[in-house]
Design a protein around this motif. Structure first.
Motif, PDB file in Angstrom:
ATOM      1  N   LEU A 213       0.819  -1.214   0.000  1.00 23.31           N
ATOM      2  CA  LEU A 213       0.000   0.000   0.000  1.00 23.31           C
ATOM      3  C   LEU A 213       0.852   1.263   0.000  1.00 23.31           C
ATOM      4  O   LEU A 213       0.464   2.278  -0.597  1.00 23.31           O
ATOM      5  N   MET A 214       1.991   1.231   0.650  1.00 16.21           N
ATOM      6  CA  MET A 214       2.886   2.385   0.570  1.00 16.21           C
ATOM      7  C   MET A 214       3.399   2.584  -0.855  1.00 16.21           C
ATOM      8  O   MET A 214       3.552   3.717  -1.321  1.00 16.21           O
ATOM      9  N   ASN A 215       3.647   1.504  -1.537  1.00 11.53           N
ATOM     10  CA  ASN A 215       4.199   1.561  -2.887  1.00 11.53           C
ATOM     11  C   ASN A 215       3.158   1.803  -3.967  1.00 11.53           C
ATOM     12  O   ASN A 215       3.517   2.180  -5.090  1.00 11.53           O
ATOM     13  N   GLN A 216       1.890   1.574  -3.677  1.00  4.45           N
ATOM     14  CA  GLN A 216       0.840   1.607  -4.699  1.00  4.45           C
ATOM     15  C   GLN A 216       0.276   3.030  -4.824  1.00  4.45           C
ATOM     16  O   GLN A 216      -0.540   3.453  -4.007  1.00  4.45           O
ATOM     17  N   PRO A 217       0.652   3.774  -5.852  1.00  8.85           N
ATOM     18  CA  PRO A 217       0.271   5.193  -5.925  1.00  8.85           C
ATOM     19  C   PRO A 217      -1.181   5.446  -6.299  1.00  8.85           C
ATOM     20  O   PRO A 217      -1.643   6.591  -6.229  1.00  8.85           O
ATOM     21  N   TYR A 218      -1.919   4.397  -6.717  1.00  6.92           N
ATOM     22  CA  TYR A 218      -3.297   4.598  -7.162  1.00  6.92           C
ATOM     23  C   TYR A 218      -4.319   4.045  -6.175  1.00  6.92           C
ATOM     24  O   TYR A 218      -5.505   3.998  -6.461  1.00  6.92           O
ATOM     25  N   ALA A 219      -3.858   3.652  -5.005  1.00  3.67           N
ATOM     26  CA  ALA A 219      -4.763   3.106  -3.987  1.00  3.67           C
ATOM     27  C   ALA A 219      -5.004   4.128  -2.901  1.00  3.67           C
ATOM     28  O   ALA A 219      -4.066   4.617  -2.272  1.00  3.67           O
TER      29      ALA A 219
END
Length: 233
Positions: A213-219
């Protein structure tokens, strides 16, 4: 994607899921700051983390202490909140309301207060990842307080994702995990027999979701379940 050269603050990051998340974030190149209420737990955690990691003892139910902690930090990229007390099931017929309020104080109000204090220090493009739980979707007897906290955090995540946009706000929803918080409350072997994956979770299983979730820019406003199929059975 990785967390290379990013700064990650993990409240409750000195044991269990929080420490596993700190270790995985550090492996991806992040500078990690961990905090919990127990000074000795902070020191133990720092021995398991790279030399670049920092840690501090903070009472996460003390809003003034939390505000002072964040005021002393340089800007950072991600806030993770995994803090919690040892799991205690509370039956309604014999409910200790003081104990119930105390559980909300750390797991819900502690998270809300931390976000409020952290927002001025979070860099653009950053995120907040909170912690909820599978009990909110499939509680058992004695789980009324725990399930209520999970439901409150679920709603908080969605509301904050709107209010704090474009800052991203998400949560991880673990099932039963082999950590000190669960150790005295559940029979791991008996629980595993009823799960589709035939085992309880390990901290590293859940840590991967926080880092995702830290890495996922569209969440944002997302709640990622990692529960071994708990809600299915």
């Amino acid at each position: 994607m990785t967390l290379q050269d990013q700064r990650v603050v993990i409240l409750g990051g000195t044991s269990g899921i929080g420490l596993a998340t700190a270790q995985l974030a550090a492996e991806q190149g992040a500078s990690v700051i961990v905090a919990s209420s127990n000074p000795s737990s902070v020191q133990r955690a720092l021995t398991a983390l790279p030399a670049s990691a920092a840690g501090q003892a903070v009472d996460l139910t003390d809003s003034a202490a939390v505000a002072a902690f964040f005021a002393g930090l340089e800007p950072f990229d991600h806030l993770v909140y995994t803090a919690g007390e040892a799991l205690t099931l509370l039956e309604v017929r014999t409910m200790d309301l003081a104990q119930a309020r105390q559980a909300f104080e750390l797991r819900y109000f502690g998270a809300l207060g931390a976000v409020s204090a952290a927002v001025p220090r979070l860099r653009p493009g950053g995120s907040v990842v909170l912690t909820t739980g599978a009990a909110g979707d499939r509680p058992g007897p004695g789980w009324s307080v725990a399930a209520s906290i999970c439901g409150a955090v679920d709603s908080l995540v969605r509301a904050l994702a709107v209010e704090l946009a474009p800052l991203r706000v998400n949560a991880v929803k673990p099932g039963v995990v082999r950590t000190p918080l669960w150790r005295d409350a559940l029979d791991y072997d008996a629980t595993a027999e009823h799960l589709p994956v035939q085992r309880v979770g390990e901290p590293e299983d859940i840590a991967a979701a926080y880092v995702y979730l830290m890495n996922q820019p569209y969440a944002t406003g997302s709640i990622v379940s990692v529960d071994g199929g708990h809600v299915l059975v």
